[in-house]
Design a protein around this motif. Structure first.
Motif, mmCIF file in Angstrom:
data_model
loop_
_atom_site.group_PDB
_atom_site.id
_atom_site.type_symbol
_atom_site.label_atom_id
_atom_site.label_comp_id
_atom_site.label_asym_id
_atom_site.label_seq_id
_atom_site.Cartn_x
_atom_site.Cartn_y
_atom_site.Cartn_z
ATOM 1 N N VAL A 1 0.832 -1.194 0.000
ATOM 2 C CA VAL A 1 0.000 0.000 0.000
ATOM 3 C C VAL A 1 0.869 1.248 0.000
ATOM 4 O O VAL A 1 1.866 1.315 0.725
ATOM 5 C CB VAL A 1 -0.923 0.022 1.248
ATOM 6 N N ASP A 2 0.484 2.231 -0.805
ATOM 7 C CA ASP A 2 1.151 3.525 -0.758
ATOM 8 C C ASP A 2 0.161 4.606 -1.161
ATOM 9 O O ASP A 2 -0.766 4.367 -1.958
ATOM 10 C CB ASP A 2 2.369 3.569 -1.682
ATOM 11 N N TYR A 3 0.373 5.797 -0.596
ATOM 12 C CA TYR A 3 -0.510 6.940 -0.822
ATOM 13 C C TYR A 3 -0.237 7.630 -2.141
ATOM 14 O O TYR A 3 -1.110 8.293 -2.705
ATOM 15 C CB TYR A 3 -0.290 7.921 0.341
ATOM 16 N N ASN A 4 0.991 7.465 -2.667
ATOM 17 C CA ASN A 4 1.430 8.200 -3.851
ATOM 18 C C ASN A 4 1.127 7.386 -5.110
ATOM 19 O O ASN A 4 1.688 6.308 -5.301
ATOM 20 C CB ASN A 4 2.935 8.473 -3.747
ATOM 21 N N PRO A 5 0.247 7.885 -5.998
ATOM 22 C CA PRO A 5 -0.084 7.111 -7.202
ATOM 23 C C PRO A 5 1.110 6.871 -8.122
ATOM 24 O O PRO A 5 1.143 5.874 -8.840
ATOM 25 C CB PRO A 5 -1.162 7.956 -7.883
ATOM 26 N N ALA A 6 2.105 7.770 -8.087
ATOM 27 C CA ALA A 6 3.295 7.549 -8.912
ATOM 28 C C ALA A 6 4.040 6.305 -8.450
ATOM 29 O O ALA A 6 4.542 5.520 -9.265
ATOM 30 C CB ALA A 6 4.202 8.777 -8.856
ATOM 31 N N HIS A 7 4.140 6.119 -7.131
ATOM 32 C CA HIS A 7 4.780 4.914 -6.612
ATOM 33 C C HIS A 7 4.046 3.656 -7.091
ATOM 34 O O HIS A 7 4.680 2.679 -7.528
ATOM 35 C CB HIS A 7 4.783 4.934 -5.081
ATOM 36 N N ILE A 8 2.737 3.669 -6.983
ATOM 37 C CA ILE A 8 1.955 2.486 -7.360
ATOM 38 C C ILE A 8 2.059 2.222 -8.859
ATOM 39 O O ILE A 8 2.136 1.070 -9.298
ATOM 40 C CB ILE A 8 0.492 2.664 -6.931
ATOM 41 N N ALA A 9 2.100 3.286 -9.660
ATOM 42 C CA ALA A 9 2.248 3.103 -11.104
ATOM 43 C C ALA A 9 3.580 2.439 -11.447
ATOM 44 O O ALA A 9 3.647 1.524 -12.280
ATOM 45 C CB ALA A 9 2.125 4.457 -11.821
ATOM 46 N N ILE A 10 4.654 2.894 -10.807
ATOM 47 C CA ILE A 10 5.967 2.291 -11.037
ATOM 48 C C ILE A 10 5.964 0.825 -10.589
ATOM 49 O O ILE A 10 6.448 -0.070 -11.295
ATOM 50 C CB ILE A 10 7.062 3.079 -10.297
ATOM 51 N N ALA A 11 5.408 0.574 -9.409
ATOM 52 C CA ALA A 11 5.383 -0.789 -8.864
ATOM 53 C C ALA A 11 4.584 -1.725 -9.759
ATOM 54 O O ALA A 11 5.012 -2.859 -10.049
ATOM 55 C CB ALA A 11 4.794 -0.759 -7.452
ATOM 56 N N ASN A 12 3.426 -1.270 -10.217
ATOM 57 C CA ASN A 12 2.616 -2.108 -11.102
ATOM 58 C C ASN A 12 3.344 -2.390 -12.414
ATOM 59 O O ASN A 12 3.224 -3.486 -12.982
ATOM 60 C CB ASN A 12 1.276 -1.433 -11.385
ATOM 61 N N GLY A 13 4.107 -1.417 -12.893
ATOM 62 C CA GLY A 13 4.873 -1.636 -14.105
ATOM 63 C C GLY A 13 5.912 -2.734 -13.944
ATOM 64 O O GLY A 13 6.086 -3.580 -14.827
ATOM 65 N N LEU A 14 6.606 -2.724 -12.795
ATOM 66 C CA LEU A 14 7.595 -3.771 -12.540
ATOM 67 C C LEU A 14 6.928 -5.140 -12.396
ATOM 68 O O LEU A 14 7.427 -6.146 -12.922
ATOM 69 C CB LEU A 14 8.383 -3.439 -11.265
ATOM 70 N N ALA A 15 5.799 -5.182 -11.653
ATOM 71 C CA ALA A 15 5.090 -6.452 -11.470
ATOM 72 C C ALA A 15 4.600 -7.001 -12.802
ATOM 73 O O ALA A 15 4.685 -8.211 -13.064
ATOM 74 C CB ALA A 15 3.921 -6.259 -10.506
ATOM 75 N N HIS A 16 4.089 -6.122 -13.660
ATOM 76 C CA HIS A 16 3.607 -6.548 -14.979
ATOM 77 C C HIS A 16 4.762 -7.057 -15.834
ATOM 78 O O HIS A 16 4.641 -8.101 -16.505
ATOM 79 C CB HIS A 16 2.906 -5.382 -15.669
#
Length: 501
Positions: free
Chosen positions: A76-91
């Motif tokens: 979980v993170d509050y910053n959408p930029a963090h989540i976007a980067i993380a989802n990119g790596l997971a994908h």
């Protein structure tokens, strides 16, 4: 600094990428044993749940997910930029047992999304506690109370007092100057630092006399701009005393157990004899930690809590530690038996040195090592020295095959390294360790190339690839470092199944 939705938390720049071994379940379980509390690691095919709050760009959570494909990982993170980067790596790595969730912890603690979260066996929060508002800290406790199972382990790191007390004036100066200067948070922090340097040059009392402020200003060039922005430009920046965090965690029925840094649990290695004598006047563990913190420059605490402590007798604790499997994560020639610890330089005894040398021969157990020299009667000290010096790691799943997802993630992480001066500090997923192996970017690069089917014979072309922005006169040094990494660390990576044997 954008505050329209961030509530004073830095959100206009992504935080630095990093992997911190203290966040791993296996390190939490070890801390519990060192603290005399029972803790078992889930089996590789168990349906365990790991929750990380404040995950940043998610590399640590991804390494744990890839190493344990049967587990459910929620980050979980509050910053959408963090989540976007993380989802990119997971994908990119096709890691499907992880969910990245953009969420406000306050809303998560009170809303339907939080209710829908599964019960967690492990929770980790790295640094978040020091940087969020009192309202968010209260929500963290509420969420932990609702979503940790009995027996769950929680890792919490934070800026600690009194070590940070000399930095209060510096942080406030940087913050107030920065927010008046405009620009992004990293630029604001640098503007504040410029004023701090000028004030120190004219002997401003709280910058010239404070040892911590002097050290921070002198060494600030060694840290990234992203870290500067996040550390100094948060509106709610608040270091904490250990006793106050313990009191807060009690609201979630969590008991403090020990430090996730093994050596910190041994006063013999952290305190001078005279300091230990004062601490030994007390049996209360919270009071003993306060005295320890008064004596140490421990700016960041890594604490482990448990929901429902099952206290062990000393004999049972020692037996559990002896059953621990460990494996070397350095080559035998790199072994260090002289330790630099807060209490000074510690030279290992001949008996302990012999056991450390034996540990370098390959995977073993603490019990098997002690059997080589029955005169060494402290298994907790032995595992703490081996693991706490980063020369061995606990390896709960020796013999477990490296999953394809771990190989894919390691190729993705290593494939991003384009220069030998890449500042990212990360890791490689490793199923036998149930977590990541901390490595420098160069070793990530080499591992990815080997996983892509290349040979170490290609090292000259690797050096050419990595040295595009390095002065020619430094290429020989890079070549030396590359060959040393291949000679010393590739056998270790093969032993850990990170690369094919």
């Amino acid at each position: 600094m954008t505050q329209s939705w961030s509530g004073g938390y830095v959100a206009d720049i992504a935080y630095i990428e990093g992997f911190y071994i203290q966040q791993s379940p296996v390190r939490m379980a070890l801390a519990c044993l060192l603290g005399g509390v029972a803790a078992e690691m889930p089996a590789p095919d168990d349906e365990a749940c790991y929750l990380e709050l404040g995950c940043g760009v998610g590399v640590g959570a991804l390494l744990i997910a890839a190493s344990n494909p049967a587990w459910k990982i929620i980050a979980v993170d509050y910053n959408p930029a963090h989540i976007a980067i993380a989802n990119g790596l997971a994908h990119a790595a096709r890691i499907d047992n992880i969910q990245f969730l953009e969420a406000d912890v306050v809303e998560l603690a009170e809303g339907a999304a939080g209710t829908a979260l599964p019960m967690a066996d492990f929770v980790s929060m790295h640094g978040m506690w020091s940087w969020v508002s009192p309202e968010v800290r209260a929500a963290i406790v509420k969420l932990l109370a609702a979503k940790t199972r009995p027996g769950a382990l929680v890792h919490l790191s934070y800026n600690a007092l009194p070590a940070w007390q000399g930095g209060f004036g510096l942080q406030r100066l940087i913050y107030e100057t920065g927010r008046r200067s405009g620009g992004r948070s990293d630029a604001q922090a640098e503007a504040g630092l410029a004023l701090a340097r000028d004030l120190r040059a004219v002997e401003a009392n709280y910058l010239a006399e404070s040892t911590l402020s002097r050290e921070l200003i002198d060494n600030i060039h060694t840290v990234s701009r992203e870290y500067l922005g996040h550390e100094y430009m948060n509106a709610h920046w608040a270091p904490a005393f250990h006793a106050d965090v313990v009191a807060a965690m009690a609201g979630a029925k969590l008991d403090w157990v020990a430090s996730a840094n093994p050596l910190e649990n041994f006063p013999e290695l952290t305190l001078k004899p005279e300091q230990r004598a004062v601490m030994d006047r007390y049996t209360d563990p919270i009071m003993r930690e306060l005295i320890k913190d008064m004596c140490l420059q421990r700016h960041l605490r890594h604490d482990v809590y448990v929901r429902g402590a099952r206290r062990l007798r000393n004999a049972d604790r020692d037996a559990a530690i002896e059953r621990l499997a460990i494996t070397p994560v350095i080559s035998p020639g790199e072994l260090q038996t002289t330790l630099h610890v807060p209490a000074g330089t510690a030279e290992m005894s001949p008996a302990l040195k012999g056991l450390m040398e034996a540990a370098m021969r390959g995977p073993t157990t603490i019990g098997a090592l002690r059997a080589l020299d029955p005169t060494h009667s402290n298994p907790a000290e032995l595992v703490s020295v081996l693991v706490g010096t980063h020369q061995c790691q606990v390896a709960p799943y020796l013999g477990v095959a490296q999953p394809d997802g771990a190989h894919r993630l390691n190729r993705v992480l290593g494939g991003r390294i384009k220069s030998v001066v890449d500042a990212r500090s990360s890791g490689l997923a490793c199923a036998p360790l149930s977590t990541g192996l901390t490595v420098p970017p160069l070793l990530q690069f080499i591992a990815a190339r080997l996983l892509d089917g290349e040979s170490v014979d290609n090292a000259p072309s690797w050096i050419a690839t990595l040295c595009g922005d390095v002065l020619p006169e430094k290429h020989d040094k890079i070549r030396e470092v590359m060959h040393l990494a291949i000679e010393q660390r590739i056998p270790v990576l093969k032993q850990l199944q990170i690369i094919p044997g």
